[in-house]
Scaffold this active site. Structure first.
Site, PDB file in Angstrom:
ATOM      1  CG  ASP A   1      -7.019 -12.919   3.253  1.00 42.10           C
ATOM      2  OD1 ASP A   1      -8.028 -12.927   1.865  1.00 42.10           O
ATOM      3  OD2 ASP A   1      -7.378 -11.345   3.446  1.00 42.10           O
TER       4      ASP A   1
ATOM      5  CD  GLU B   1      -7.276  -7.206  -4.047  1.00 40.85           C
ATOM      6  OE1 GLU B   1      -6.079  -6.103  -4.593  1.00 40.85           O
ATOM      7  OE2 GLU B   1      -7.711  -8.004  -3.468  1.00 40.85           O
TER       8      GLU B   1
ATOM      9  CG  ASP C   1       2.199  -0.989   3.445  1.00 42.07           C
ATOM     10  OD1 ASP C   1       1.484  -1.195   4.731  1.00 42.07           O
ATOM     11  OD2 ASP C   1       1.800  -1.970   2.475  1.00 42.07           O
TER      12      ASP C   1
ATOM     13  CG  HIS D   1     -11.772 -10.428  -3.684  1.00 45.28           C
ATOM     14  ND1 HIS D   1     -11.022  -9.638  -3.861  1.00 45.28           N
ATOM     15  CD2 HIS D   1     -11.517 -11.048  -2.065  1.00 45.28           C
ATOM     16  CE1 HIS D   1     -10.066  -9.134  -2.931  1.00 45.28           C
ATOM     17  NE2 HIS D   1     -10.660  -9.500  -1.310  1.00 45.28           N
TER      18      HIS D   1
ATOM     19  CG  ASP E   1      -4.388 -10.547   0.441  1.00 45.05           C
ATOM     20  OD1 ASP E   1      -4.040 -11.035   1.424  1.00 45.05           O
ATOM     21  OD2 ASP E   1      -5.058  -9.754  -0.373  1.00 45.05           O
TER      22      ASP E   1
ATOM     23  CG  HIS F   1      -1.822  -0.915   1.214  1.00 46.22           C
ATOM     24  ND1 HIS F   1      -1.786  -1.764   2.299  1.00 46.22           N
ATOM     25  CD2 HIS F   1      -2.968  -1.287   0.721  1.00 46.22           C
ATOM     26  CE1 HIS F   1      -2.301  -3.019   2.272  1.00 46.22           C
ATOM     27  NE2 HIS F   1      -3.235  -2.601   1.859  1.00 46.22           N
TER      28      HIS F   1
ATOM     29  CG  ASP G   1     -11.527 -11.909   2.158  1.00 46.68           C
ATOM     30  OD1 ASP G   1     -10.973 -12.522   1.851  1.00 46.68           O
ATOM     31  OD2 ASP G   1     -10.718 -10.423   2.609  1.00 46.68           O
TER      32      ASP G   1
ATOM     33  CD  GLU H   1      -7.965 -12.091  -1.933  1.00 51.77           C
ATOM     34  OE1 GLU H   1      -7.131 -10.426  -1.806  1.00 51.77           O
ATOM     35  OE2 GLU H   1      -8.152 -12.037  -0.629  1.00 51.77           O
TER      36      GLU H   1
HETATM   37  C1  GLO Z   1      -8.937  -6.987   1.136  1.00 49.87           C
HETATM   38  C2  GLO Z   1      -8.016  -7.092  -0.288  1.00 49.87           C
HETATM   39  C3  GLO Z   1      -6.640  -6.200   0.050  1.00 49.87           C
HETATM   40  C4  GLO Z   1      -5.855  -5.991  -0.950  1.00 49.87           C
HETATM   41  C5  GLO Z   1      -4.796  -4.862  -1.149  1.00 49.87           C
HETATM   42  C6  GLO Z   1      -3.798  -5.009  -1.934  1.00 49.87           C
HETATM   43  O1  GLO Z   1     -10.022  -7.948   0.385  1.00 49.87           O
HETATM   44  O2  GLO Z   1      -7.732  -8.495  -0.727  1.00 49.87           O
HETATM   45  O3  GLO Z   1      -6.247  -7.169   1.048  1.00 49.87           O
HETATM   46  O4  GLO Z   1      -5.009  -6.850  -2.056  1.00 49.87           O
HETATM   47  O5  GLO Z   1      -4.904  -3.844  -0.536  1.00 49.87           O
HETATM   48  O6  GLO Z   1      -4.774  -3.903  -2.751  1.00 49.87           O
HETATM   49 MG    MG Z   2      -6.371  -9.044  -1.829  1.00 42.69          MG
END
Ligand code: GLO
Ligand code: MG
Length: 343
Positions: A248, A172, A52, A211, A281, A49, A246, A208
């Protein structure tokens, strides 16, 4: 020649384990330690980000030097920056958008902040800007006028494409969380949007797995569709146990066959040959002790490679025979046996 895959993850993937119901359960790691872990586990890229890299309020004259420090740290660990994603969901001005906010100042903030993210991308050496439109949606549909919101989203993307003629925007998409109802909830929505921008050749997607699953879609078909458009420019591999928050989870840990199909699609398309990253991710379980709270990354990578082996082992002629005979039961057994290591 088989593709050599390059992996990346984001600093947020080594985290302290806080969730909406409880505080952190592990100490924070320094950025330096995260880079050491990346290097030790054989990663070559870090996803960022904007904040970051450097604080969001760092004055412009100090940016170049501050970014150079981070770039040097990456180089010292044999790493590079995969992308910069403007974090448009934590600042008070981003609470109701900000790209689709009804407030013009908030919309302007989104563009200014993202132009700054483009500058950071330049300084750190990447051309990729990931746009996860976290709060571009509503809790109640009457809050905004949807057609106007789509137009604001186009203004935003065009403003960035115009600002810098070398960057690419990777959308994304995610159907929900943090908002209830997101605008453009799937990859397909964003792909259509790409062709409306002033430069479709610089507008594509990052998919992703979770998602797609949250939208009730199959991630491998989503990836195949984006590949068919030549617009799958990155992925966030992970896994997801049903239609919940979500999660992950580490790649392939819930549904190994669904994971296999993603790997197979990527393999068959030669994904990675043009430098596309295999991004993860993934989050460690909250119960994971600090000193081993990196295994989710290592395991995701290992599972990916095991599935690459399966994909390279399956005999295309055998598959074709099953298809010709329309014996999909037989084909299914073949794949499942391969995944169980019985073939
Ligand atoms: C959240 C997203 C997030 C993005 C990250 C980069 O659900 O997956 O983690 O991948 O902010 O854009
Ligand atoms: Mg992501």
């Amino acid at each position: 020649m088989a593709t050599q895959y390059r992996f990346s993850f984001g600093p947020w993937n080594l985290h302290e384990g806080a969730d909406p119901f409880g505080p952190p359960v592990r100490p924070s790691r320094s950025f330096e330690e995260k880079l050491q872990i990346a290097q030790r586990l054989g990663f070559h890229g870090i996803q960022f980000h904007d904040d970051d890299v450097i604080p969001a309020d760092l004055p412009a004259p100090q940016m170049e030097a501050a970014v150079a420090v981070v770039k040097r740290m990456l180089e010292d660990h044999g790493l590079e920056a995969e992308f910069i994603a403007p974090r448009l969901w934590e600042d008070p001005r981003t609470g109701d958008g900000p790209v689709t906010s009804n407030c013009a100042q908030e919309r302007a903030y989104a563009i200014d902040r993202s132009k700054r993210a483009v500058d950071i991308a330049h300084m750190i050496g990447t051309k990729d800007i990931v746009w996860w439109p976290a709060r571009e949606g509503t809790y109640i549909r009457e809050a905004k006028r949807a057609t106007e919101s789509f137009a604001y989203m186009l203004d935003y993307a065009n403003a960035l494409l115009e600002y810098d003629s070398s960057i690419r925007i990777l959308g994304e998409m995610k159907p929900n969380e943090p908002m209830d109802l997101m605008y453009m909830p799937t990859t397909g929505h964003f792909l259509a949007f790409c062709y409306k921008t002033i430069d479709p050749s610089r507008t594509g997607v990052l998919i992703e797995s979770a998602h797609a699953i949250l939208a009730g879609l199959d991630p491998s078909d989503e990836m195949a569709y984006a590949l068919w458009h030549d617009k799958l420019w990155s992925v966030h591999l992970n896994d997801q146990n049903g239609l919940k928050y979500d999660q992950d989870k580490a790649f392939g840990t819930v549904d190994i066959r669904r994971a296999f199909n993603q790997v197979w699609v990527l393999e068959q398309a030669g994904y990675g040959a043009k430098g596309e990253w295999v991004g993860l991710d993934v989050k460690a379980m909250r119960t994971q002790p600090h000193d081993i709270a990196w295994r989710h990354l290592e395991n995701s990578k290992e599972i990916f490679f095991q599935l690459v082996e399966v994909a390279r082992r399956v005999d295309p002629n055998e598959i074709q025979d099953f298809r010709d005979q329309r014996d999909y039961e037989g084909l299914e057994l073949l794949i499942v046996k391969q995944l169980m290591g019985l073939r």
